[in-house]
Design a protein around this motif. Structure first.
Motif, PDB file in Angstrom:
ATOM      1  N   ALA A   1      66.331  14.154  10.988  1.00 21.41           N
ATOM      2  CA  ALA A   1      67.007  13.157  11.819  1.00 21.41           C
ATOM      3  C   ALA A   1      66.787  13.409  13.291  1.00 21.41           C
ATOM      4  O   ALA A   1      66.930  12.509  14.117  1.00 21.41           O
ATOM      5  CB  ALA A   1      68.506  13.158  11.503  1.00 21.41           C
ATOM      6  N   SER A   2      66.425  14.650  13.643  1.00 16.99           N
ATOM      7  CA  SER A   2      66.204  14.973  15.050  1.00 16.99           C
ATOM      8  C   SER A   2      64.915  14.383  15.587  1.00 16.99           C
ATOM      9  O   SER A   2      64.702  14.330  16.801  1.00 16.99           O
ATOM     10  CB  SER A   2      66.184  16.498  15.226  1.00 16.99           C
ATOM     11  N   SER A   3      64.038  13.951  14.705  1.00 17.39           N
ATOM     12  CA  SER A   3      62.743  13.400  15.121  1.00 17.39           C
ATOM     13  C   SER A   3      62.910  11.931  15.482  1.00 17.39           C
ATOM     14  O   SER A   3      63.335  11.118  14.660  1.00 17.39           O
ATOM     15  CB  SER A   3      61.724  13.555  13.984  1.00 17.39           C
ATOM     16  N   LEU A   4      62.572  11.608  16.719  1.00 16.39           N
ATOM     17  CA  LEU A   4      62.712  10.235  17.184  1.00 16.39           C
ATOM     18  C   LEU A   4      61.585   9.366  16.624  1.00 16.39           C
ATOM     19  O   LEU A   4      60.421   9.765  16.600  1.00 16.39           O
ATOM     20  CB  LEU A   4      62.686  10.178  18.713  1.00 16.39           C
ATOM     21  N   ASN A   5      61.984   8.163  16.178  1.00 13.36           N
ATOM     22  CA  ASN A   5      61.017   7.161  15.714  1.00 13.36           C
ATOM     23  C   ASN A   5      60.052   7.734  14.674  1.00 13.36           C
ATOM     24  O   ASN A   5      58.838   7.532  14.747  1.00 13.36           O
ATOM     25  CB  ASN A   5      60.232   6.583  16.893  1.00 13.36           C
ATOM     26  N   HIS A   6      60.566   8.464  13.748  1.00 20.68           N
ATOM     27  CA  HIS A   6      59.735   9.033  12.693  1.00 20.68           C
ATOM     28  C   HIS A   6      59.150   7.898  11.849  1.00 20.68           C
ATOM     29  O   HIS A   6      59.860   6.957  11.471  1.00 20.68           O
ATOM     30  CB  HIS A   6      60.573   9.954  11.804  1.00 20.68           C
ATOM     31  N   PRO A   7      57.859   7.930  11.515  1.00 19.81           N
ATOM     32  CA  PRO A   7      57.253   6.823  10.754  1.00 19.81           C
ATOM     33  C   PRO A   7      57.824   6.658   9.355  1.00 19.81           C
ATOM     34  O   PRO A   7      57.658   5.596   8.753  1.00 19.81           O
ATOM     35  CB  PRO A   7      55.766   7.203  10.719  1.00 19.81           C
TER      36      PRO A   7
END
Length: 1575
Positions: free
Chosen positions: A774-780
Motif C-alpha cells: 500500500a505504500s507504493s504510489l500508483n502501483h500498476p
C-alpha cells in the motif's frame, strides 16, 4: 358478558361476511377485511377487536361466526411489535396487493378506466386463483417457483400501471427480507430493478446457462385412416422456414379395423411422445414449425383394382399441425394446447414427398379433405429426468422419446448416443418398354460375412428390424421419397458393416423383379465416419442412381482424424502421440465439447503415465481445452465440465503433476517462452485446482488416506508462488499478474476453503496482498489487488471467525490509505461496501469488526463523503460510500462509538460531519418509488444511529465545563437531524396507502415516534442549559410537531411550553421574538402540507394546561396564553388556507375563488392585527391576484389602492418585483399601483372612486414631479370617467345577506353572516344558485328567522339567503334637487355599511277589507365591518338590530320610496330618444292602483278621527303621509306631461287612458289636499 384474552397465535382473522354495527359497542366489518382479535367472550359467539391497519383504530365487538381465524406470528418484539398472518410470503403479498388494488380498481371503474380496468380485473382474478393453489399446499417446490415468478410479474405490472410502489424481490421471487439483507445488497437490488424497468421490452443480457426444450405430444383423434388396410401415421417436426425436418419420426400404426397397434415389444399402444433436445433457435421459430403427419397405407398396389394384391407401402395423404400456438405457452404452464388439422390427399402421387409443403402453403384444395388429426401439445423445458418427475401424469417409462436430427446444445458427460441417420432422398431409373417402374428400395445393414443385423429403426418408437422398405410411387421413374431411418449399429462392429440398398421393380400383382444392389460404407478406412452430406450411389454401369444423405449423431464416432488419433493414443507410438497432442487443438470446438469426457480421460491418462514431453504436452492441451470452455461461445458447456469433474473424472494420481506444472510455470514466469503458456494456465487456474482437489479426494478414498498435510502444504506453496510472481517488476508480466490476482480471488472464494485451514489460508492471502504494498504510489497492480481483496471479502473464508479478524485489519488499513490518497476510489469503495455488507451479515455474532472499522476507517470514510459532497465531485461514488456508511451504522452498537465521541475538537468535528452527512442523505433521498424500500431502511438506520450518538454525546459532555461553547453547534446539528428525520417525506405514513403503511410498520415501526422520543430525551438532558437553545430550536420543534401523527405531536407539544417559558424569562422582547419565529415557521410548514386539526387540539389541551400549571406570575401566564391563542388562530387559518389551495375545492370555479379570497383576506386581517406587516402585505398582493382572476375589478381597484397606501411618494428605496411589477423604487411602485387601481376601477364602472384616485395622483404629479405628460394622461382618464357617469346607465347592484350555519362549513365561515354585493342585473334567484353551487349538499333555509343551536352545531350545511337594501349615508350630492339621477344613484347604493331587510306580519286581528291597518314590518338592520364596495365583494356582519315598523310608518316609507322612484324616472326621460316603457309602466302602476283603492285604503286606515284618538303619537306620521300623497299627485302630473311629449303615436291611446284615470285619482285626493293645505 365475560371476556378472556385471545392467544397471540390466533389473534388475526378475515371477515367472511359483512356485519353492520347496530350500536356504538359494535364494530362494522366488510368481507375481506383483516381484523385483530383482542378478546373473545367466554360464552362464545362474540369477539372484541379492531380492523387491522394503520392507526387510529376503533375497537368494537362483532360476531365470531362472521370471521375466519388464521394462524399468525408476532414480529418486531418490543415497542415495534406487530402481528401478521402465518402464511407463505407470496400468498400474504397477494392478499395485501388485492386489497390495495381493489380501491384503485373501483376508482378506475367509476372513472371509466377502459382497457386498464379490464386488464387489472383479469389480473386480480388470476392472482386469486394462483393464491388459492399456493394455500392448498399441493404444489411441489419445482411447481411453486414458476407460479411465484408469474405472480411477481403480474404484481409488478399492476403496480406500474397504478403508479404504486414497486416490490424489490429476491431470486425466489419473494419480497426481499429487508431485515436480513445488507444495505449494499439492497442498493444493488434497487439498481437492478431500475435497470430492468428501464430496459423493459429491450434486449436482455444473454444467459450462460442453457436449458433443453422439448415438445410433448399426445395424439387424441384420427379420422384419416384407409378402410380395409393397415395404415402408418408418421409424425415428425418440420421447420417450414428452413425447410428441414427437426426430428426423427414417431409411428402410429392402425390395423384394418382402424384400431392402433403396438410398435414395441412391450405391447403398449403409444399415443404420447416427447420431441426432445430442441435448441433455442428451434423454439424461437415455433411460429414456422409444424407437426407433419405422413399417412402411408400398407396393402395393395392399386387400391381401386381388384386384381392388385401384395403388401406394399403406398402414399395416402398428409396433415400439417401448426405449432404457433405453443410459442405463447410458458414452459412452466401445466395446460395442454389442443390443436387440429385436416388431412389432404395428394393431387399427383409423385409429389407426395413435398405434399406437406403444399399443405403448409395452402396450395391444396380445401374440398379435398380426407379427415382430421387432433393432438394435445405443450412445450417443456429442462432435463428429461426432472421432467419425468415433474409431469408424472404425462411422461412415464413407456412414453416415446423422439430424438432430434442432430446433437443437442448440451451433451453432459456420461450421456451416450450413437445414431446414424440415413435419408433415402430420390432415385433416377430407366423406364421399361411399357411404363415407368414401380420402384421399391429395400435397406439392410450387412456385415462383411453376409450376416444381416437388426439395426434399422424406421421410427423412434419402433424396435430395431433387419430391413426397411420405402413406399412405392406408382409408375414413376424419378421417385422422391425423403424417408429417414435411424441405424443403431453397435460401435464394436461399425467398421465391419455396410448399408445395402436393393432396388426392386414391383408389379401390381405383387411380384418384384429386376433386383439391383448398391452399398454405402459408414466408416472410412482411416477409422472416421463418413462426413455428413448427400451421396449419389450409381447402380452398376447404368445411368441409374440412388441419392441418399447421412447425418452422424454420436458421442463415440468421430469424423475428425486428429480427434481420432488422440482417442486411440494407446495404439500410437511416441512420435505419433506427440503429433496427436500437438494437433489436438485443431479439432473443431464443438467436437471437443461433444467428446469432452473421452478427451479428458485420454489426456489425464497421458499426464499420469508419461513424464517427459508427452506429459507436458498433455498438461498444455488440458489447459487449452479448459480455456476453450471459458470462451463465451462455449459457456453453456461449463456445467458439463463441472459434472465431469465431480462424477466422471478418475485421475487419482494426477494432482501432484498438475500442481508441479503450475508451480513450474510460475517459477519460470519471467521466461519469454513460458509467459504465453503461463497466461493460459492462470486463466484456467480455477478448473485446474478443481481437478487437483477432486484427484486428491479420489486418491484418499482409494488408499484410505486421512492426512492432507502435505497436500495442503503444496497448495500453500502454490499460492506463495503466485505471491512471489506478483513481486516481479517486469512490465511485460503485468497482464499475467493481473490474471493471477483475478483467478486467485475466484479460487479462494469458491474452492480452497474446503482443502485448507482458514487461518493458514488467511496468512497466505495476506502475503499475496502484501506483494502489492500500500505504500507504493500508483502501483500498476493496485486495481487487480483491490478486486482480489473484494473477492476474498465476499467468500466464505471471511465469515470464519479465526480468519476474518486478521484479514479485516489488513484490508481496512489498506483501504484507509488508498481512500486518503484517492487512488482508484471506485474500486476502494467497492471493497469498503463489500466489507460493510459482510460485517452487517455477521454483526450479531461479534462486534470486534465494527470497533475495528470505527478505529481505522470510519473517519476517513465520513470525511470522503463530506468533502465530495462539498466539492460536488465523485457523485457517482458517493452513493456507494453512503451505502457503506449506512451498512456500518446498521452493524454498530452504542458502545462502538465510545472511542470516537469525546470532548475533543476532532471528535466534535467528526460527529458534526456525520450529522451533516445524514442530513444530506435525508434531503437527497430519491423520490423515485423504486428506491422507496432502500430509503426507508436508510431512515431507520439513521434514526437508530441518531439515538446512539445522542446518548454518547450527552454522556461525553455531562459535567464538562465546555458544554455550551464547544457542543452547541453539535447539539443543534443533532436537533436539526432529528427534525429532518421526522419531516422526511417518505416517512409520512398518512400519505401512503394502508397496505404500504402496514408493510413499513412491520419492518421498522413508525420511525418518527422513536426519533421524537430521542429529541425529548435530548431536551430534558440539557437541564440548566435549555435557556441557551430556547431561540435556536423552535423552528425544528415546529417542523417536527406539525407532522400528521398524533403520537409525535403528543411527545413534542409539551416542549413548546418549556420554550415559551424560557422565551418569557429571557428578556423583555423574548415572547415577541418567539412569536415571530413561530409564525414564520408555521406559515412555511403548514402551507407546504404539514399540520392538521389534531395539532390545533393539542395546542388547546397541552399548551394551555402547561402554561396554567407553570410557575409563572399572573402577567406571564396572561401574556403566554395570549401568544397561544394567536398561534392557535393562525394555525387554524393556515390549515384552512392550505386545504383550499390544495384542491379540496375547485379554486378555478367562482365559488372556489371566493373561498380562496375569503381565507386570504382573513389571514391578512390577522397579520395586520398582530403587526406582522410583511405577511399582511404578502396576503394583500395575493388578494389583488385573486380578484383579477375572478374579474372582481372594483375590488381589485381597492386592493391596488390599499397596497399603494403602504408606500410613500418620496421614498426612493428599491422594492423587489411582485406580480407584474418589475424591480423598481418605492415611489415608482406606488405610481404603478395607482395607475392599476384607476384602470381596475374603470373596468368595474366605479368611476367616482377612480376620479378620486386620479385627483390624488395628478395633484402629486403637479406639485412634485412636474411630469405634465403623465398629468395630462391622468386628467384625460378622469375626464372620461366624468363623461361616463352622466352618459352611461349603471344598473344598481343589489345586496344579499348570506348566513353560513352548521359545522360542515370551513371554520372561517362557520356560523357567520355576510353581506354580498351582487353582480350587475343579478337577482335573488341567480345569486342563490351561484352560492349553492359552491357548497354541494348545502340546504337553503326557507325562513329568515335566526337559527337555533341544533342548526348551528349540526354537521350539515345550512344557507340563509335574502335580499337586503343599503342604507345610504348622508351626502349633499344625492340630496340635491337638480342633480343628474345617474350621479345621485351611485351614492344611494355605494359606500354603504348598513343594510336592512324586513319581514311583514300582522299584529292583532287582520282586517280582510283593509290589510294596511294591521300590516307591521319586522325591520332587521345589519352593520358590516367594512363599507361596500371594498377589497372584497362582501363584508362580514358585525352588528344586527331588530325593531318593529308600525303600519303608518310602513305607509310613509312606501309612499316616500315610490315618490323618489317616480322623480328619478321622470327626470331621466326628459331627454328625448330614451325608451319610454319603464316610465309608462311606473306611471300606470301608481295611477291604476290609486284609482283601484290604494289611496282610499290609506285614508280609511289612518286618516280617521278614531285612529288619531287611539294613536295620538302617530299624528306627525299621518300628516307626513298626507303630504306625500299630495306630492305624488303633483309628481304624476309632471310625469304625464313628460310621457305625452315623449310617447310615440302607438302609445297615445294608452296615455289617454292613464290621463283619464289620473283625473279620477286627482278628484279622490282633493279632500286630502285641502286638509293638507289647511294644515
Amino acid at each position: 358478558m365475560a371476556w378472556r384474552p385471545t392467544a397471540p397465535s390466533s389473534a388475526l382473522g378475515v371477515a367472511v361476511y359483512s356485519f353492520s354495527a347496530r350500536n356504538e359497542r359494535e364494530l362494522s366489518i366488510d368481507v375481506g377485511e383483516e381484523v385483530r382479535i383482542i378478546e373473545e367472550s367466554t360464552c362464545g359467539g362474540w369477539y372484541r377487536g379492531f380492523i387491522y391497519g394503520p392507526a387510529p383504530r376503533r375497537v368494537g365487538i362483532f360476531p365470531s361466526t362472521y370471521v375466519h381465524r388464521t394462524p399468525c406470528v408476532t414480529v418486531n418484539r418490543g415497542k415495534k411489535s406487530i402481528t401478521v398472518q402465518k402464511e407463505d410470503a407470496i400468498a400474504l403479498e397477494v392478499a395485501s396487493v388485492l386489497r390495495e388494488w381493489m380501491t384503485q380498481w373501483k376508482e378506475l371503474y367509476v372513472n371509466l378506466g377502459g382497457p386498464v380496468m379490464l386488464a387489472l380485473r383479469a389480473t386480480m382474478v388470476q392472482l386469486i386463483k394462483w393464491r388459492r393453489d399456493i394455500l392448498l399446499g399441493s404444489l411441489r417446490s419445482d411447481q411453486l417457483l414458476p407460479i411465484k415468478s408469474k405472480i411477481a410479474s403480474k404484481i409488478d405490472w399492476g403496480n406500474k400501471e397504478l403508479n404504486l410502489f414497486p416490490v424489490i424481490r429476491n431470486e425466489q421471487h419473494d419480497e426481499v427480507d429487508v431485515k436480513n439483507t445488507s444495505v449494499v445488497d439492497l442498493y444493488q437490488m434497487c439498481v437492478n430493478h431500475t435497470m430492468k424497468q428501464s430496459n423493459a421490452g429491450g434486449m436482455t443480457e444473454p444467459s450462460t446457462s442453457t436449458q433443453l426444450n422439448h415438445i410433448y405430444c399426445e395424439i387424441e383423434e384420427i379420422s384419416c385412416l384407409v378402410q380395409g388396410e393397415d395404415t402408418d401415421l408418421l409424425f415428425s417436426l418440420y421447420d417450414s422456414k428452413r425447410q428441414i425436418y427437426l426430428s426423427e419420426r414417431f409411428l402410429m400404426r392402425c390395423n384394418k379395423s382402424g384400431n392402433p397397434v403396438s410398435m414395441a415389444s412391450t405391447g403398449v399402444v403409444e399415443r404420447q411422445c416427447v420431441f426432445t433436445d430442441l435448441d433455442k433457435e428451434d423454439i424461437a421459430n415455433l411460429q414456422d414449425c409444424y407437426l407433419v403427419c405422413h399417412v402411408v397405407r400398407c396393402g395393395r398396389m392399386d387400391l381401386n383394382s381388384k386384381k392388385s394384391n401384395g403388401m406394399f407401402r403406398r402414399p395416402s395423404g398428409c396433415a400439417a399441425i401448426p405449432l404457433q400456438s405453443l410459442k405463447t405457452l410458458n414452459a412452466s404452464d401445466s395446460t395442454l394446447r389442443h390443436v387440429t388439422a385436416h388431412c389432404f390427399p395428394f393431387a399427383e402421387e409423385k409429389d407426395f414427398s413435398s405434399l406437406h409443403e403444399q399443405v403448409i402453403k395452402k396450395l391444396v384444395k380445401t374440398t379435398d379433405r380426407s379427415g382430421t388429426i387432433s393432438a394435445a401439445m405443450r412445450t417443456m423445458q429442462g432435463d428429461l429426468s426432472t421432467l419425468r418427475e415433474q409431469y408424472v401424469n404425462l411422461i412415464d417409462r413407456n412414453t416415446c422419446l423422439v430424438r432430434k436430427l442432430g446433437i443437442a446444445e448440451i451433451v453432459k458427460p456420461g450421456e451416450f448416443r450413437n445414431d446414424f441417420f440415413l435419408t433415402i432422398e430420390k432415385g433416377d431409373f430407366e423406364k421399361s418398354s411399357k411404363s415407368p417402374p414401380n420402384v421399391e428400395i429395400l435397406v439392410q445393414v450387412v456385415k462383411s460375412d453376409g450376416k444381416i443385423l437388426k439395426a434399422i429403426c424406421a421410427a423412434a418408437n419402433q424396435d430395431p428390424i433387419d430391413e426397411f422398405r420405402c413406399f412405392i410411387i406408382y409408375h414413376c421413374a424419378n421417385p422422391r421419397w425423403h424417408e429417414t431411418i435411424r441405424l443403431a449399429i453397435p460401435v464394436n462392429v461399425i467398421n465391419d458393416v455396410q448399408v445395402r440398398f436393393t432396388i426392386h421393380h414391383c408389379s401390381s400383382s405383387g411380384s418384384c423383379t429386376d433386383q439391383k444392389v448398391v452399398h454405402l460404407k459408414p466408416v472410412l478406412q482411416n477409422g472416421t465416419t463418413i462426413q455428413d452430406g448427400t451421396y449419389t450411389l450409381s447402380i452398376d454401369s447404368t445411368r441409374e442412381a440412388l441419392v441418399c444423405s447421412t447425418r452422424v449423431c454420436s458421442t463415440k464416432l468421430t469424423q475428425d482424424i486428429n480427434l481420432l488419433g488422440l482417442l486411440r493414443w494407446r495404439l500410437l507410438k511416441k512420435p505419433e502421440l506427440v503429433y496427436a497432442l500437438k494437433n489436438v487443438l485443431l479439432v473443431n470446438g464443438k467436437d471437443i465439447c461433444l467428446f469432452m469426457q473421452d478427451i479428458f480421460d485420454a489426456l489425464f491418462s497421458i499426464l499420469d503415465q508419461e513424464d517427459d514431453m508427452c506429459g507436458q504436452l498433455a498438461f498444455n492441451a488440458i489447459v487449452r481445452i479448459i480455456n476453450l470452455f471459458l470462451d463465451s461461445q462455449y459457456a453453456q458447456y461449463r456445467e458439463s465440465l463441472d459434472v465431469y469433474i465431480n462424477m466422471h473424472f478418475s485421475g487419482a494420481l494426477v494432482y501432484k503433476k498438475i500442481i508441479n506444472n503450475i508451480r513450474g510455470y510460475l517459477d519460470h514466469g519471467s521466461d519469454p517462452e513460458v509467459t504465453s503458456t503461463l497466461l493460459y494456465v492462470l486463466y484456467s487456474l480455477e478448473y485446474l485446482l478443481k481437478f487437483v482437489v477432486q484427484s486428491r479426494c479420489l486418491f484418499a478414498r482409494s488408499t484410505h488416506t486421512i492426512g492432507f498435510s502435505s497436500f495442503k502444504e503444496n497448495i500453500r506453496l502454490t499460492i506463495l508462488s503466485i505471491a512471489s510472481f506478483l513481486t516481479n517488476p517486469s512490465p511485460t508480466l503485468r497482464l499475467t499478474q493481473k490474471v493471477a490476482l483475478k483467478q486467485l480471488g475466484v479460487v479462494c472464494q469458491q474452492l480452497l476453503l474446503n482443502v485448507c485451514e482458514p487461518a493458514d489460508l488467511g496468512h497466505v492471502i495476506i502475503d499475496v496482498v502484501r506483494a502489492v504494498p500500500a505504500s507504493s504510489l500508483n502501483h500498476p497492480l493496485l486495481l487487480p489487488k483491490l478486486r482480489f481483496m473484494k473477492s476474498i471479502v465476499q467468500s466464505k473464508l471471511f465469515e470464519v471467525s479465526n480468519c476474518n479478524t486478521q484479514l479485516l485489519q489488513k484490508f481496512l488499513t489498506d483501504a484507509s490509505v488508498y481512500l486518503q490518497r484517492l487512488e482508484e476510489p471506485s474500486a476502494v469503495l467497492d471493497l469498503i461496501s463489500a466489507l460493510a455488507g459482510k460485517l452487517e451479515a455477521v454483526h450479531s455474532q461479534e462486534s470486534k469488526g465494527m470497533k475495528m472499522v470505527v478505529r481505522i476507517l470510519f473517519t476517513d470514510l465520513v470525511q470522503f463523503i463530506v468533502s465530495s459532497n462539498a466539492a460536488g465531485s465523485h457523485q457517482s461514488l458517493m452513493t456507494v460510500a453512503c451505502c457503506s456508511l449506512l451498512s456500518f451504522m446498521r452493524s454498530a452498537r452504542a458502545d462502538d462509538f465510545q472511542e470516537i465521541i469525546n470532548p475533543s475538537a476532532e471528535s466534535l468535528q467528526l460527529v458534526e460531519q456525520l450529522c451533516t452527512t445524514f442530513s444530506s442523505l435525508i434531503s437527497d433521498s430519491m423520490d423515485c418509488k423504486a428506491w422507496h424500500t432502500l430509503s426507508i431502511l436508510q431512515a431507520d438506520i439513521i434514526a437508530v444511529t441518531f439515538a446512539n450518538i445522542a446518548e454518547k454525546v450527552f454522556i461525553a459532555f455531562s459535567g464538562s465545563s465546555q458544554f455550551e461553547t464547544r457542543a452547541t453547534e453539535l447539539l443543534l446539528s443533532l436537533f436539526e437531524l432529528g427534525g429532518s428525520l421526522i419531516t422526511h417525506n417518505l416517512l409520512q405514513l398518512d400519505t401512503l396507502s394502508p397496505g404500504r403503511r402496514l408493510i413499513i410498520e412491520q419492518r421498522c415501526g413508525d420511525i418518527r415516534v422513536s426519533v421524537a422520543e430521542t429529541m425529548v430525551k435530548m431536551w430534558h438532558a440539557l437541564g440548566a442549559n435549555q435557556n441557551s437553545y430556547a431561540f435556536a430550536i423552535p423552528s425544528v420543534i415546529v417542523r417536527s410537531s406539525l407532522v400528521r401523527e398524533e403520537s409525535v405531536q403528543r411527545l413534542l407539544l409539551p416542549l413548546y411550553v418549556d420554550l415559551l417559558i424560557h422565551a418569557y424569562n429571557s428578556c423583555e422582547d423574548g415572547l415577541s421574538d418567539f412569536y415571530d419565529d413561530m409564525t414564520a415557521s408555521l406559515h412555511s410548514m403548514i402551507t407546504n402540507g404539514s399540520g392538521d386539526d389534531t395539532f390545533v387540539t393539542g395546542l388547546e389541551d397541552v399548551w394551555e394546561a402547561g402554561i396554567r400549571n407553570a410557575s409563572l406570575d399572573a402577567k406571564g401566564k396572561e401574556q403566554c396564553l395570549d401568544v397561544v391563542k394567536r398561534i392557535r388562530t393562525l394555525t387554524s387559518l393556515l390549515i384552512d388556507y392550505r386545504g383550499i389551495r390544495a384542491g379540496v375545492v375547485d379554486t378555478s370555479s367562482p365559488a372556489g375563488l371566493s373561498l380562496h379570497i375569503n381565507i386570504v383576506y382573513n389571514l391578512m386581517c390577522f397579520y395586520k392585527t398582530t403587526d406582522q406587516l410583511e405577511m399582511s402585505a404578502s396576503c394583500l398582493l395575493m388578494l389583488i391576484e385573486l380578484n383579477v382572476a375572478a374579474e372582481n375589478w372594483t375590488e381589485a381597484g381597492f386592493a391596488y389602492l390599499t397596497c399603494a397606501d403602504t408606500l410613500d411618494f418620496g421614498d426612493k428605496q428599491a422594492v423587489p418585483s411582485v406580480l407584474t411589477f418589475p424591480h423598481q423604487s418605492s415611489e415608482e411602485r406606488k405610481a404603478a399601483l395607482l395607475m392599476e387601481s384607476i384602470t381596475a376601477l374603470g373596468k368595474g364602472n366605479l368611476w367616482e372612486k377612480g376620479i378620486e384616485v386620479c385627483e390624488m395622483y395628478s395633484r402629486f404629479l403637479k406639485q412634485n414631479s412636474y411630469d405634465f405628460q403623465r398629468v395630462s394622461e391622468v386628467l384625460r382618464t378622469e375626464a372620461s370617467y366624468f363623461e361616463s357617469i352622466v352618459s352611461i346607465h349603471r344598473p344598481s347592484r343589489e345586496y344579499f345577506r348570506v348566513g353560513y350555519y352548521g359545522r360542515g362549513f370551513w371554520p372561517f365561515l362557520r356560523n357567520k353572516v355576510y353581506v354580498y354585493r351582487g353582480r350587475e342585473y343579478e337577482k335573488l334567484g341567480a345569486f342563490s344558485e351561484r352560492i349553492l353551487q359552491g357548497y354541494p349538499g348545502a340546504e337553503l333555509m326557507k325562513t329568515n328567522q335566526p337559527p337555533g343551536d341544533d342548526t348551528m352545531q349540526s354537521d350539515k350545511r345550512y344557507l340563509q339567503i335574502c335580499t337586503v337594501k343599503p342604507v345610504a349615508c348622508e351626502n349633499p350630492v344625492a340630496d340635491h334637487d337638480n342633480v343628474n339621477p345617474y350621479i345621485a344613484e351611485f351614492y344611494l347604493t355605494n359606500r354603504v355599511s348598513q343594510f336592512v331587510y324586513s319581514r311583514p306580519f300582522h299584529k292583532g286581528v287582520k282586517d280582510k277589507e283593509n290589510e294596511f291597518k294591521s300590516l307591521w314590518l319586522e325591520r332587521t338592520t345589519v352593520d358590516t365591518v367594512n363599507e361596500l364596495p371594498n377589497i372584497l365583494p362582501w363584508a362580514e356582519v358585525i352588528n344586527t338590530t331588530v325593531r318593529d315598523i308600525s303600519p303608518i310608518e310602513n305607509g310613509v316609507e312606501t309612499m316616500l320610496a315610490k315618490n323618489k322612484e317616480l322623480i328619478g324616472l321622470i327626470q331621466s326621460h326628459k331627454n328625448p330618444g330614451k325608451n319610454i316603457n319603464p316610465l309608462s309602466m311606473a306611471l300606470n302602476g301608481v295611477i291604476d292602483a290609486a284609482v283601484m283603492g290604494g289611496v282610499d285604503n290609506y285614508e280609511k286606515a289612518f286618516f280617521t278621527q278614531v285612529y288619531l284618538e287611539e294613536n295620538p303619537e302617530d299624528k306627525p306620521l299621518v300628516d307626513e303621509l298626507k303630504k306625500l300623497i299630495v306630492q305624488q299627485v303633483s309628481i304624476l302630473e309632471d310625469g304625464l306631461q313628460v310621457h305625452q311629449a315623449q310617447a310615440p303615436e302607438n302609445l297615445l291611446p294608452f296615455h289617454e287612458k292613464m290621463a283619464g284615470l289620473f283625473i279620477q285619482m286627482k278628484k279622490k285626493s282633493d279632500s286630502i289636499q285641502q286638509v293638507y293645505q289647511s294644515v
